[in-house]
Design a protein around this motif. Structure first.
Motif, PDB file in Angstrom:
ATOM      1  N   THR A 175       0.826  -1.205   0.000  1.00 45.88           N
ATOM      2  CA  THR A 175       0.000   0.000   0.000  1.00 45.88           C
ATOM      3  C   THR A 175       0.862   1.258   0.000  1.00 45.88           C
ATOM      4  O   THR A 175       0.609   2.204  -0.740  1.00 45.88           O
ATOM      5  CB  THR A 175      -0.876   0.031   1.280  1.00 45.88           C
ATOM      6  N   ASN A 209       4.066  -4.360  10.913  1.00 43.17           N
ATOM      7  CA  ASN A 209       4.549  -3.806  12.185  1.00 43.17           C
ATOM      8  C   ASN A 209       5.517  -4.698  12.966  1.00 43.17           C
ATOM      9  O   ASN A 209       6.521  -4.225  13.504  1.00 43.17           O
ATOM     10  CB  ASN A 209       3.357  -3.489  13.101  1.00 43.17           C
ATOM     11  N   HIS A 213       9.289  -4.466  12.202  1.00 41.58           N
ATOM     12  CA  HIS A 213      10.008  -3.179  12.220  1.00 41.58           C
ATOM     13  C   HIS A 213      11.248  -3.204  13.112  1.00 41.58           C
ATOM     14  O   HIS A 213      12.307  -2.695  12.739  1.00 41.58           O
ATOM     15  CB  HIS A 213       9.092  -2.042  12.716  1.00 41.58           C
ATOM     16  N   TRP A 219      -2.923  -9.099   7.657  1.00 42.63           N
ATOM     17  CA  TRP A 219      -1.877  -8.978   8.695  1.00 42.63           C
ATOM     18  C   TRP A 219      -2.258  -7.919   9.730  1.00 42.63           C
ATOM     19  O   TRP A 219      -1.912  -8.032  10.906  1.00 42.63           O
ATOM     20  CB  TRP A 219      -0.485  -8.775   8.113  1.00 42.63           C
ATOM     21  N   ARG A 220      -3.014  -6.909   9.306  1.00 45.81           N
ATOM     22  CA  ARG A 220      -3.431  -5.866  10.264  1.00 45.81           C
ATOM     23  C   ARG A 220      -4.380  -6.419  11.332  1.00 45.81           C
ATOM     24  O   ARG A 220      -4.557  -5.831  12.382  1.00 45.81           O
ATOM     25  CB  ARG A 220      -4.116  -4.710   9.521  1.00 45.81           C
ATOM     26  N   GLU A 248       8.380   3.164   9.378  1.00 50.67           N
ATOM     27  CA  GLU A 248       6.915   3.308   9.384  1.00 50.67           C
ATOM     28  C   GLU A 248       6.358   3.161  10.797  1.00 50.67           C
ATOM     29  O   GLU A 248       6.981   2.593  11.681  1.00 50.67           O
ATOM     30  CB  GLU A 248       6.277   2.280   8.431  1.00 50.67           C
ATOM     31  N   LYS A 249       5.165   3.668  10.963  1.00 49.75           N
ATOM     32  CA  LYS A 249       4.468   3.588  12.247  1.00 49.75           C
ATOM     33  C   LYS A 249       3.552   2.374  12.244  1.00 49.75           C
ATOM     34  O   LYS A 249       3.166   1.934  11.167  1.00 49.75           O
ATOM     35  CB  LYS A 249       3.685   4.857  12.557  1.00 49.75           C
TER      36      LYS A 249
HETATM   37  N1  LIG Z   1       2.427   6.440   7.265  1.00 49.20           N
HETATM   38  C1  LIG Z   1       1.292   6.050   6.697  1.00 49.20           C
HETATM   39  O1  LIG Z   1       0.448   6.876   6.386  1.00 49.20           O
HETATM   40  C2  LIG Z   1       1.060   4.582   6.436  1.00 49.20           C
HETATM   41  C3  LIG Z   1       0.082   4.152   5.527  1.00 49.20           C
HETATM   42  C4  LIG Z   1      -0.033   2.781   5.267  1.00 49.20           C
HETATM   43  C5  LIG Z   1       0.781   1.875   5.927  1.00 49.20           C
HETATM   44  N2  LIG Z   1       1.698   2.324   6.841  1.00 49.20           N
HETATM   45  C6  LIG Z   1       2.581   1.398   7.565  1.00 49.20           C
HETATM   46  O2  LIG Z   1       3.513   0.864   6.627  1.00 49.20           O
HETATM   47  C7  LIG Z   1       3.796  -0.487   6.922  1.00 49.20           C
HETATM   48  C8  LIG Z   1       3.469  -1.336   5.705  1.00 49.20           C
HETATM   49  O3  LIG Z   1       2.099  -1.195   5.405  1.00 49.20           O
HETATM   50  P1  LIG Z   1       1.491  -1.569   3.962  1.00 49.20           P
HETATM   51  O4  LIG Z   1       0.077  -1.140   4.023  1.00 49.20           O
HETATM   52  O5  LIG Z   1       2.336  -1.030   2.868  1.00 49.20           O
HETATM   53  O6  LIG Z   1       1.585  -3.156   4.014  1.00 49.20           O
HETATM   54  P2  LIG Z   1       1.394  -4.134   2.792  1.00 49.20           P
HETATM   55  O7  LIG Z   1       1.006  -5.451   3.351  1.00 49.20           O
HETATM   56  O8  LIG Z   1       0.554  -3.507   1.749  1.00 49.20           O
HETATM   57  O9  LIG Z   1       2.883  -4.235   2.189  1.00 49.20           O
HETATM   58  C9  LIG Z   1       3.948  -4.766   2.949  1.00 49.20           C
HETATM   59  C10 LIG Z   1       5.150  -4.973   2.043  1.00 49.20           C
HETATM   60  O10 LIG Z   1       6.252  -5.399   2.842  1.00 49.20           O
HETATM   61  C11 LIG Z   1       6.813  -6.588   2.269  1.00 49.20           C
HETATM   62  N3  LIG Z   1       7.460  -7.350   3.343  1.00 49.20           N
HETATM   63  C12 LIG Z   1       6.892  -8.027   4.361  1.00 49.20           C
HETATM   64  N4  LIG Z   1       7.835  -8.559   5.159  1.00 49.20           N
HETATM   65  C13 LIG Z   1       9.026  -8.215   4.625  1.00 49.20           C
HETATM   66  C14 LIG Z   1      10.371  -8.455   4.976  1.00 49.20           C
HETATM   67  N5  LIG Z   1      10.689  -9.171   6.057  1.00 49.20           N
HETATM   68  N6  LIG Z   1      11.357  -7.953   4.178  1.00 49.20           N
HETATM   69  C15 LIG Z   1      11.054  -7.222   3.081  1.00 49.20           C
HETATM   70  N7  LIG Z   1       9.794  -6.946   2.710  1.00 49.20           N
HETATM   71  C16 LIG Z   1       8.798  -7.440   3.465  1.00 49.20           C
HETATM   72  C17 LIG Z   1       5.628  -7.283   1.616  1.00 49.20           C
HETATM   73  O11 LIG Z   1       6.060  -8.265   0.697  1.00 49.20           O
HETATM   74  C18 LIG Z   1       4.933  -6.068   1.009  1.00 49.20           C
HETATM   75  O12 LIG Z   1       5.564  -5.669  -0.192  1.00 49.20           O
HETATM   76  C19 LIG Z   1       2.959  -0.826   8.168  1.00 49.20           C
HETATM   77  O13 LIG Z   1       3.741  -0.686   9.325  1.00 49.20           O
HETATM   78  C20 LIG Z   1       1.852   0.214   8.169  1.00 49.20           C
HETATM   79  O14 LIG Z   1       1.377   0.515   9.470  1.00 49.20           O
HETATM   80  C21 LIG Z   1       1.834   3.650   7.084  1.00 49.20           C
END
Ligand SMILES: NC(=O)c1ccc[n+]([C@@H]2O[C@H](COP(=O)([O-])OP(=O)(O)OC[C@H]3O[C@@H](n4cnc5c(N)ncnc54)[C@H](O)[C@@H]3O)[C@@H](O)[C@H]2O)c1
Length: 390
Positions: A23, A93, A96, A189-190, A113-114
């Motif tokens: 995302t 999360n 991290h 996962w969330r 990321e948070k």
């Molecule tokens: N700051 C913001 O506004 C905001 C918005 C959305 C998500 N987030 C945060 O960003 C983080 C990711 O969220 P997302 O929605 O993109 O998740 P997501 O599930 O859409 O994507 C996660 C990505 O990380 C990869 N991944 C997972 N484990 C991994 C590892 N060990 N090594 C390398 N890559 C790995 C996955 O393959 C995928 O590409 C979360 O902590 C979420 O809370 C923050």
């Protein structure tokens, strides 16, 4: 002032997570390129090594710098003379802490990321490690980069609101009003405590609202009384929560986080009231701040209002009237961090206004807040301490 459109971005940047299906990956890639501070040269983009390689190639990276996992990446980049100086971590999360630790320990600066970790203990450990290794870290509370949020903070800091009495913050959406976790990996996962930590909407969106509340008021939260529930059958973690807040300097507050607020679209909003004035901001109209001084007609501050403070004005990119929004806010956080890091690397003093980027300490307060909310909700709303000595 910003290093926009330089042909040679000064910072070598790597990315962990943010793969093809993620995302938030694109928001980071846009933010790192916009002002040309960062050059994306390495990554471990996906949990699946093959997908990581494929995606790295699509991005046009040198295949020797697209890694199957983050440990390999940290070691290999550390060993290179032209290795990355900063890494962005955007994975689920629960990963991290280990990922950030691997990079901090080899002296690579981190944008995390948070919520930054799933326990306060891990958050404190990252702070300790970052200090030990002299590394800078940011927590990606991207909404704090909106010019009107910086304006709100400047108004409070200048005393224009007087003593802060009441704070109301909310981040509510309706995207999870059905069992989306059954067909979306990101939603699955969330809602899995092993991956998300002990909260869903509180950590996913509520911490953004909390950060805005503390960032604008300059006050941390002392204690919380929380109520949380899950409305969608089969869901383990909360999809709605109401939290009462007591701030350190005496303000009273309320925070609402929800994924089942049908009709709300990423409804991030904040209202702050003081003895001299009140302010209100809503993300759907990010370039307007309602400012209501006591006894006066409320004003709608715009990006070209003469009242705009330097903290907000410096972030404008186009003439007022053109919409600026979410990506620009994300970029502002990235660029503030870049300018601070460049100053550190060159032994100079950063522009003090850059130091408003969200830090690892801000992230740790967010994690402590989540723990306090869970403890309180599990004890029928008992007031629980959210204080963190840093
Ligand atoms: N700051 C913001 O506004 C905001 C918005 C959305 C998500 N987030 C945060 O960003 C983080 C990711 O969220 P997302 O929605 O993109 O998740 P997501 O599930 O859409 O994507 C996660 C990505 O990380 C990869 N991944 C997972 N484990 C991994 C590892 N060990 N090594 C390398 N890559 C790995 C996955 O393959 C995928 O590409 C979360 O902590 C979420 O809370 C923050």
């Amino acid at each position: 002032m910003r290093n926009r459109f330089s042909s040679k971005p000064p910072l070598r940047y790597g990315m962990v997570g943010g793969g093809a299906t993620s995302t938030i990956g694109d928001s980071h890639r846009i933010a790192l390129r916009w002002d040309s501070y960062y050059n994306l040269v390495a990554g471990a983009f996906d949990r699946n090594p093959e997908d990581s390689r494929r995606f790295g190639e699509q991005l046009g990276l040198d295949s020797g710098r697209v890694y199957g996992d983050y440990q390999q990446m940290a070691m290999a980049e550390f060993a290179r003379v032209d290795g990355i100086q900063v890494v962005g971590v955007m994975t689920p999360n629960s990963t991290h802490h280990a990922i950030a630790k691997a990079f901090i320990e080899v002296g690579i600066h981190v944008i995390l990321e948070k919520p930054i970790t799933t326990t306060t203990e891990d958050a404190l450990n990252l702070i300790r490690l970052a200090r030990e290794h002299n590394v800078l870290c940011a927590s990606m509370y991207g909404y704090s980069g909106y010019p009107m949020i910086r304006q709100a903070r400047a108004l409070v800091a200048n005393g224009d609101l007087g003593e802060i009495t009441v704070v109301q913050a909310e981040f509510a959406h309706g995207n999870c009003a059905t069992a989306v976790e059954q067909h979306s990996e990101g939603a699955a996962w969330r809602n899995d405590p092993k991956m998300a930590g002990s909260t869903f909407v509180l950590g996913d969106v509520g911490t953004h609202a909390l950060h805005l509340a503390t960032f604008i008021t300059g006050q941390q939260v002392r204690e919380v009384s929380a109520d949380r529930q899950s409305f969608v059958p089969g869901r383990v973690l909360e999809d709605n929560a109401h939290v009462l807040l007591r701030f350190k300097k005496g303000a009273a507050g309320y925070l609402w986080a929800s994924g089942v607020a049908v009709g709300h679209r990423h409804g991030l909003a904040i209202r702050v009231y003081g003895t001299k004035a009140g302010i209100a901001w809503h993300q759907e109209r990010p370039n307007q701040l309602r400012y209501s001084p006591l006894g006066e007609t409320p004003r709608l501050l715009e990006l070209d209002s003469p009242e705009l403070r330097p903290q907000a004005k410096r972030l404008l990119r186009v003439a007022a009237g053109h919409p600026e929004g979410y990506f620009e806010a994300f970029t502002n956080v990235y660029s503030d961090f870049a300018e601070t890091l460049i100053a550190k690397l060159s032994g100079t003093k950063p522009d003090p206004l850059c130091l408003d980027y969200p830090t690892l300490e801000d992230g740790a307060h967010g994690v402590k807040f989540l723990e306090a909310c869970v403890e309180s909700a599990d004890n029928n709303g008992r007031w629980c301490s959210a204080e963190l000595a840093l």
